[in-house]
Design a protein around this motif. Structure first.
Motif, PDB file in Angstrom:
ATOM      1  N   VAL A   1       5.923  16.390 -14.768  1.00 21.38           N
ATOM      2  CA  VAL A   1       6.291  15.060 -15.244  1.00 21.38           C
ATOM      3  C   VAL A   1       6.561  14.151 -14.049  1.00 21.38           C
ATOM      4  O   VAL A   1       6.976  14.594 -12.978  1.00 21.38           O
ATOM      5  N   ASP A   2       6.310  12.863 -14.263  1.00 24.08           N
ATOM      6  CA  ASP A   2       6.410  11.887 -13.173  1.00 24.08           C
ATOM      7  C   ASP A   2       7.746  11.163 -13.136  1.00 24.08           C
ATOM      8  O   ASP A   2       8.032  10.442 -12.183  1.00 24.08           O
ATOM      9  N   GLY A   3       8.545  11.333 -14.186  1.00 22.81           N
ATOM     10  CA  GLY A   3       9.829  10.655 -14.187  1.00 22.81           C
ATOM     11  C   GLY A   3      10.599  10.923 -15.460  1.00 22.81           C
ATOM     12  O   GLY A   3      10.125  11.598 -16.382  1.00 22.81           O
ATOM     13  N   PHE A   4      11.823  10.372 -15.486  1.00 23.35           N
ATOM     14  CA  PHE A   4      12.739  10.561 -16.602  1.00 23.35           C
ATOM     15  C   PHE A   4      13.340   9.224 -17.008  1.00 23.35           C
ATOM     16  O   PHE A   4      13.831   8.475 -16.159  1.00 23.35           O
ATOM     17  N   ARG A   5      13.315   8.961 -18.289  1.00 25.86           N
ATOM     18  CA  ARG A   5      14.115   7.874 -18.856  1.00 25.86           C
ATOM     19  C   ARG A   5      15.430   8.517 -19.304  1.00 25.86           C
ATOM     20  O   ARG A   5      15.435   9.498 -20.043  1.00 25.86           O
TER      21      ARG A   5
ATOM     22  N   TYR B   1      10.205  16.535  -4.542  1.00 31.78           N
ATOM     23  CA  TYR B   1       8.896  16.628  -5.177  1.00 31.78           C
ATOM     24  C   TYR B   1       8.001  15.485  -4.693  1.00 31.78           C
ATOM     25  O   TYR B   1       8.487  14.390  -4.398  1.00 31.78           O
ATOM     26  N   ASP B   2       6.704  15.733  -4.652  1.00 31.55           N
ATOM     27  CA  ASP B   2       5.792  14.690  -4.203  1.00 31.55           C
ATOM     28  C   ASP B   2       5.484  13.726  -5.349  1.00 31.55           C
ATOM     29  O   ASP B   2       5.826  13.963  -6.502  1.00 31.55           O
ATOM     30  N   GLY B   3       4.855  12.602  -4.982  1.00 32.05           N
ATOM     31  CA  GLY B   3       4.353  11.697  -6.000  1.00 32.05           C
ATOM     32  C   GLY B   3       5.316  10.648  -6.511  1.00 32.05           C
ATOM     33  O   GLY B   3       5.117  10.090  -7.586  1.00 32.05           O
ATOM     34  N   ASP B   4       6.366  10.349  -5.758  1.00 36.08           N
ATOM     35  CA  ASP B   4       7.297   9.289  -6.171  1.00 36.08           C
ATOM     36  C   ASP B   4       7.820   9.498  -7.586  1.00 36.08           C
ATOM     37  O   ASP B   4       7.701   8.621  -8.452  1.00 36.08           O
ATOM     38  N   ARG B   5       8.402  10.676  -7.843  1.00 35.11           N
ATOM     39  CA  ARG B   5       9.023  10.908  -9.156  1.00 35.11           C
ATOM     40  C   ARG B   5      10.173   9.906  -9.329  1.00 35.11           C
ATOM     41  O   ARG B   5      10.848   9.549  -8.353  1.00 35.11           O
ATOM     42  N   MET B   6      10.410   9.472 -10.560  1.00 36.51           N
ATOM     43  CA  MET B   6      11.328   8.354 -10.760  1.00 36.51           C
ATOM     44  C   MET B   6      12.296   8.600 -11.908  1.00 36.51           C
ATOM     45  O   MET B   6      12.092   9.493 -12.738  1.00 36.51           O
ATOM     46  N   THR B   7      13.358   7.791 -11.929  1.00 38.03           N
ATOM     47  CA  THR B   7      14.283   7.755 -13.055  1.00 38.03           C
ATOM     48  C   THR B   7      14.491   6.302 -13.469  1.00 38.03           C
ATOM     49  O   THR B   7      14.485   5.401 -12.618  1.00 38.03           O
ATOM     50  N   VAL B   8      14.662   6.087 -14.756  1.00 39.37           N
ATOM     51  CA  VAL B   8      15.006   4.757 -15.269  1.00 39.37           C
ATOM     52  C   VAL B   8      16.190   4.926 -16.209  1.00 39.37           C
ATOM     53  O   VAL B   8      16.186   5.785 -17.090  1.00 39.37           O
TER      54      VAL B   8
ATOM     55  N   ASP C   1       0.813  -1.218   0.000  1.00 39.02           N
ATOM     56  CA  ASP C   1       0.000   0.000   0.000  1.00 39.02           C
ATOM     57  C   ASP C   1       0.848   1.270   0.000  1.00 39.02           C
ATOM     58  O   ASP C   1       0.348   2.351  -0.247  1.00 39.02           O
ATOM     59  N   THR C   2       2.163   1.155   0.310  1.00 41.55           N
ATOM     60  CA  THR C   2       3.025   2.328   0.276  1.00 41.55           C
ATOM     61  C   THR C   2       4.090   2.221  -0.810  1.00 41.55           C
ATOM     62  O   THR C   2       4.994   3.036  -0.864  1.00 41.55           O
ATOM     63  N   ALA C   3       3.999   1.218  -1.638  1.00 39.89           N
ATOM     64  CA  ALA C   3       5.007   1.026  -2.683  1.00 39.89           C
ATOM     65  C   ALA C   3       4.918   2.158  -3.700  1.00 39.89           C
ATOM     66  O   ALA C   3       3.829   2.635  -4.021  1.00 39.89           O
ATOM     67  N   PRO C   4       6.060   2.622  -4.230  1.00 37.40           N
ATOM     68  CA  PRO C   4       6.016   3.649  -5.265  1.00 37.40           C
ATOM     69  C   PRO C   4       5.297   3.133  -6.508  1.00 37.40           C
ATOM     70  O   PRO C   4       5.330   1.936  -6.810  1.00 37.40           O
ATOM     71  N   TRP C   5       4.643   4.039  -7.216  1.00 41.02           N
ATOM     72  CA  TRP C   5       3.795   3.642  -8.340  1.00 41.02           C
ATOM     73  C   TRP C   5       4.557   2.869  -9.399  1.00 41.02           C
ATOM     74  O   TRP C   5       4.002   1.999 -10.075  1.00 41.02           O
TER      75      TRP C   5
END
Length: 538
Positions: free
Chosen positions: A204-208, A273-280, A9-13
């Motif tokens: 934006v929610d993340g970066f490739r 930043y909020d919302g579990d921003r991510m990088t791949v 329930d707390t895992a990043p999206w």
């Protein structure tokens, strides 16, 4: 065990997301110029929502001369007019978020376009200037400096060095129009932090991260030790093939330890930043262990795992991919990623033999991949079962083709997986855009049956299969962060995830089917599992 045991329930999206790659030139064209654009993407986001993906990753849309289709960026904080405007980007983000879709954008930090203001200033300022120090300029070798500074080769063919009129040389590991930044100059790192913030502030929610392993080079810029019979630099696929074969090459231009400090800094920026921003990371490293270093707790969220798209169609090869991936990531408590196709490789229907057999194998590999814990990355058009297109030579645009077509080892290039996808109708452009005629890369005849509209009306279509598989994936036990009971019996691969048994038959004869309820299959099954088929049994 770190991220792998994070409560669901707390895992990043992004941990178990299915992320759909949009190649903007080839997804949908709103203005009728034959090239896809941001409004075209926005108009078709309902297709992605109906498919059942969690996010889309959009290949570069920044201002660019388009020598490498946007991977040569001249302004990281603006949209190329070919694709629209910043307002169009904002509208796309708003509509995607309204549909519950996250948006990941491409970032290209290894190199810029030679039209970037910084590189133009470097050319104007001359040797020894602060402007030139943002890129890798060096004096040549030989009595008059007429030989390149070292023996490095471009991924796209030929030397990795070009000479400018004042006699110095600049490094470009890709096309000559893509000079490499000197990441040992702190100005470069500061500029990219500003770019991150510009897009994070827009939502934006993340970066490739393109060529994530390439930013730093060995400081000495020494010669590469290699087989001198080689005539060109290693391609991304060739680099990655060595990862699967476990053979190590001398690569002073790739995967240097200093690169990890960059991603630690970026990690801190995203954490603000909020919302579990991510990088791949797109990191074509040589071993699973070196790939895993990019996803330590204080660095990137994920790294692409290219092992699967390089593996042969055999149960032992797929088993090795799964076990080696989990073994490497266990050391850093990270979550895996899985991918079968992207804009740089031959579509997997074709890799697996093409035709009905290639499609059956592609669906079976996809179903197997989707059963695994972690994120799955899909490439536009694979949900339609599209094959690689044989683009005629006169229509090819890939720099790897243009740089090598007149040599004794021409590269066909990547255009065949980048042909615009069909949406409706019986002839080009198949509703890719308004009007008639071929788009920027020609579409083949007979693609009408593969279109989104045609397949949406067919419950046995590949599109229907993808929708069903993605829906079934949501019923898998999200707490099951690893697989168990992995076994290979000849050409049959079996493993369990939670209460589901996954079986893949890569052989030519039917295999036994486990007892239980078949909840998803890649093709028709009865009391046996046919060749080139996968199944989930609960």
């Amino acid at each position: 065990m770190g991220r792998m045991s994070t409560p669901v329930d707390t895992a990043p999206w992004w941990r178990d997301a299915v992320i759909y790659q949009v190649y903007p030139r080839s997804f949908a064209d709103a203005d009728g110029d034959g090239v896809g654009d941001l409004p075209g993407i926005t108009a078709h986001l309902d297709h992605l929502a109906a498919l059942g993906v969690d996010a889309l990753w959009i290949s570069p849309f920044y201002r660019s001369p388009q020598n490498d289709h946007g991977y040569d960026v001249s302004d990281y904080c603006d949209i190329d007019p070919l694709f629209g405007s910043l307002e169009d980007a904002d509208a796309l983000l708003a509509r995607a978020h309204e549909l519950g879709l996250k948006v990941v954008v491409d970032l290209v930090p290894n190199h810029s376009s030679d039209q970037h203001a910084w590189f133009q200033a470097a050319l104007a300022a001359g040797p020894g200037s602060p402007e030139r120090a943002r890129y890798i300029f060096r004096e040549g070798r030989g009595p008059d400096g007429a030989e390149p500074p070292n023996n490095w080769l471009s991924v796209f063919g030929g030397s990795a060095w070009d000479r400018v009129p004042d006699g110095q040389w600049y490094l470009h590991l890709f096309d000559s129009s893509q000079p490499d930044f000197d990441w040992r100059n702190p100005e470069v790192g500061d500029m990219f932090v500003a770019v991150l913030r510009f897009w994070l502030d827009r939502g934006v929610d993340g970066f490739r991260v393109d060529v994530a392993h390439g930013l730093f080079k060995e400081e000495s810029l020494r010669d590469q030790v290699r087989d001198e019979s080689a005539t060109r630099g290693p391609s991304a696929g060739e680099n990655a093939a060595s990862m699967v074969e476990r053979t190590l090459a001398d690569e002073p231009m790739w995967d240097q330890p200093e690169v990890h400090d960059v991603y630690r800094r970026w990690h801190q920026v995203l954490a603000e930043y909020d919302g579990d921003r991510m990088t791949v990371a797109e990191a074509w490293t040589q071993t699973p262990e070196s790939m895993a270093r990019f996803v330590r707790d204080d660095e990137m969220s994920q790294a692409f795992n290219f092992s699967w798209l390089l593996a042969a169609w055999t149960a032992p090869a797929f088993a090795d991919v799964i076990t080696s991936t989990f073994d490497a990531l266990a050391e850093v408590s990270a979550s895996p990623t899985w991918v079968l196709s992207n804009h740089d490789v031959v579509r997997h229907v074709t890799r697996y033999g093409g035709g009905d057999q290639g499609l059956a194998r592609a669906r079976a590999a996809t179903l197997t991949m989707l059963s695994l814990p972690g994120s799955a990355y899909l490439y536009q058009g694979e949900e339609l079962g599209l094959e690689q297109v044989d683009v005629p030579p006169e229509a090819r645009t890939d720099p790897s083709w243009l740089r090598t077509k007149d040599t004794d080892k021409p590269e066909v290039g990547r255009d065949g997986c980048r042909v615009p996808i069909p949406w409706d109708g019986t002839e080009p452009p198949y509703a890719f855009g308004p009007g008639t005629g071929q788009p920027w890369l020609p579409q083949p005849a007979g693609w009408g049956a593969a279109s989104v509209a045609a397949q949406a009306a067919d419950p046995a279509s590949t599109l229907a299969f993808y929708r069903q598989a993605l829906a079934a994936r949501r019923t898998l036990d999200a707490h099951a962060r690893e697989v168990s009971d992995l076994a290979v019996d000849g050409e049959v691969l079996t493993f369990r995830r939670g209460d589901v048994t996954v079986v893949l038959n890569t052989g030519s004869t039917p295999a036994p089917l486990p007892a239980g309820e078949v909840i998803m299959a890649s093709g028709a099954v009865d009391d046996k599992l046919p060749a080139d088929t996968a199944v989930w049994v609960r």
